[in-house]
Design an enzyme around this catalytic site. Sequence first.
Site, PDB file in Angstrom:
ATOM      1  CD  GLU A 166      -3.071  -0.819   0.098  1.00  0.00           C
ATOM      2  OE1 GLU A 166      -3.164   0.310  -0.427  1.00  0.00           O
ATOM      3  OE2 GLU A 166      -3.802  -1.790  -0.231  1.00  0.00           O
ATOM      4  CB  SER A 175     -55.047 -10.192  -4.920  1.00  0.00           C
ATOM      5  OG  SER A 175     -55.449 -10.888  -6.082  1.00  0.00           O
TER       6      SER A 175
END
Length: 672
Positions: free
Chosen positions: A84, A353
């Site tokens: 990193e 429904s």
Amino acid sequence: MKSLKELRLIYKLIGGIILLMIAGILAIYLLAYLMGPPNLSNQSPAIFYDQEGEIIEDSFGDSYEWVSLDNIDPSAIQATLVIEDNRFFDHNGLDFFRIAKSLWNNFVSGSLKEGASTITQQYARNLYLSPKKTWSRKLQEAFYAIRLEMFYSKEEILEGYMNTIYYGHGAHGIEAASNYFFGKPADQLSLAEASMLAGVPKGPTYYSPLNNLENATNRQQLILKRMLDNELISEADYTAAINEKLNYQKQTPVEEAASFFKDQALKEAAQILNKDVEEVKLGGYRLHTTLNSDYQQEMEAAAAQTIDEKSDLEAAGISIVPQTGEVVAMVGGIDYHTSSYNRAVDAKRMPGSTFKPILYYAALENGYTASTTLTSEATSFQLSDGSTYQPSNFNGYYADAPITLAQAIALSDNIYAVKTALYIGGDRFIEAAKKFGIKSDLNSVPSLALGTSSVSVIELTNAYARLANGGKAVTPYLIEEITDADGKSLYSHKPEEGKAVLDEKKAFILTQLLTGMFDETLNGYTSVTGANVNNQLTDIYAGKSGTTDFDSWMVGYSPVISTGIWVGYDDHREMTNVAETAFSKEIWANYMEKIDQDGKNVFSMPSGVVGLPVDPVSGLRADVSCEKSRIMFYEKGTEPLGYCHNDEAEQQDEEIDKPDRGVLEKWFEMLF
């Protein structure tokens, strides 16, 4: 050849630019110094509280634990640094060589794909900024990095970074990641395990060994090679790590409390504070929510008891307090660790429904009553565009005779619904849906009566809440208050005065009609749709179930809670197992009964409404001589006048040839 004067001018210009740059850099450093040390309390996870003020959990989950550098295996720190930020201990927060190289490459490519962020910059981003790649964010990141380096030691910055970086799968920090992937604390990691973990933060999904072992292994080997090249490990160490077989934790992670609810609460808090979700998650905020922990546990338990965890079937549910809009329970899926997609909020499915109550509210606005009859029979509708529409009832059952609105709702008759939709018209139907708070796009077609336009669970549950509270508009919310880490209040929810959007009398009448799905007095050519869960219910509820080929829904309410449940497959697979279509009702009934507090649900009747015994078949008044009787409710002046048991019934049919009933019958006789 340029003259001496021109060369001097160029030199002065270059010198001026250099001086301006130096002055600018000095000004930035002076400003950073004057602003003082940035607050590191932002490295704390947000803490969630339920409505009783009890801690639910923090935003990192129970596995999160801050550890010092001394409690992290040195190889994990070395592996992280080498991949990193290899010059971490040599720069002052910004690596100018990497920045220059990255700027040039990004300029050439016209993108921001290549980064040059140091660990300090990444830590600043984790604490204060969003992860979005923009030039403004990069500049802010650099400024925060300067401030961090100015006031904190390298060790403090590195420790903060190691404890807040995200490793995927909900694991924040090296300790959580070590426990998640390998079932051990960070100070017990081997070189092979440490180098594997160090590669994950670059892309927590792409480089996770649990998601893509090949990608993860390639990155691990890159890290080990760099460690070898930098003389951090020996050849023997390198070879042993390359050849070590890693054993990943096979145990299922501990289920976090109310995971879907917390995610949605974070999003709401971020919107309130106008911040990115990650900023709120790592900002040390105290989020006081509307969650009822008891309700949440019961909803999760009801879903888990009904659906086999080995199945691909998913479920979602939500409960809303009708009077306030408080979201008190939420389930977004069966297993949060498998899929964090929140189906209760983000998914839109056809409601079937369960959309009919909106239609029937519009019908009540346009002359219908509980006694309005239409014929239930196989029907082919000729539409205005010349096409034909031929819906059918479940299993092809029909009354082949007139049925009342009360029975049509209880039995979920599709023919009655489509006839009503055609009578009401698409514009009035959609306008009614807007009154219920439906914002999803609705297609103005006859099949809308059968729920063919997709909506979300939270949307439809909130629509039913408006019936439960007498017709008032409320907005669902999860955040009551937000404070910072020091307890300073940043936001407090202000209760809204619900605007009346539905007629109170019609909302009450429709509510009473919706209790019919559990009333077997209304059984006709088929059973009421709630018959299979009726034996589980000990109190009065209103609701409506719905099914499509791909979805199973149940939405219903008591006077104090509105709950919607959806069950189906994410890939829209057809639900061929009949039992699966009933799961939503089973979850709903189980849950609603468990949270029912006093067993005395009473929906308050407004003035201007009358209730009387009615024969549910004919829709006429009933007395002791009638075969069936049910209390039905009407606005004063619309109640039936005749009785079901003698010749007065036929006479009554003629007497009540009024717009609320006779026109409907004549209209359908002409068209169908």
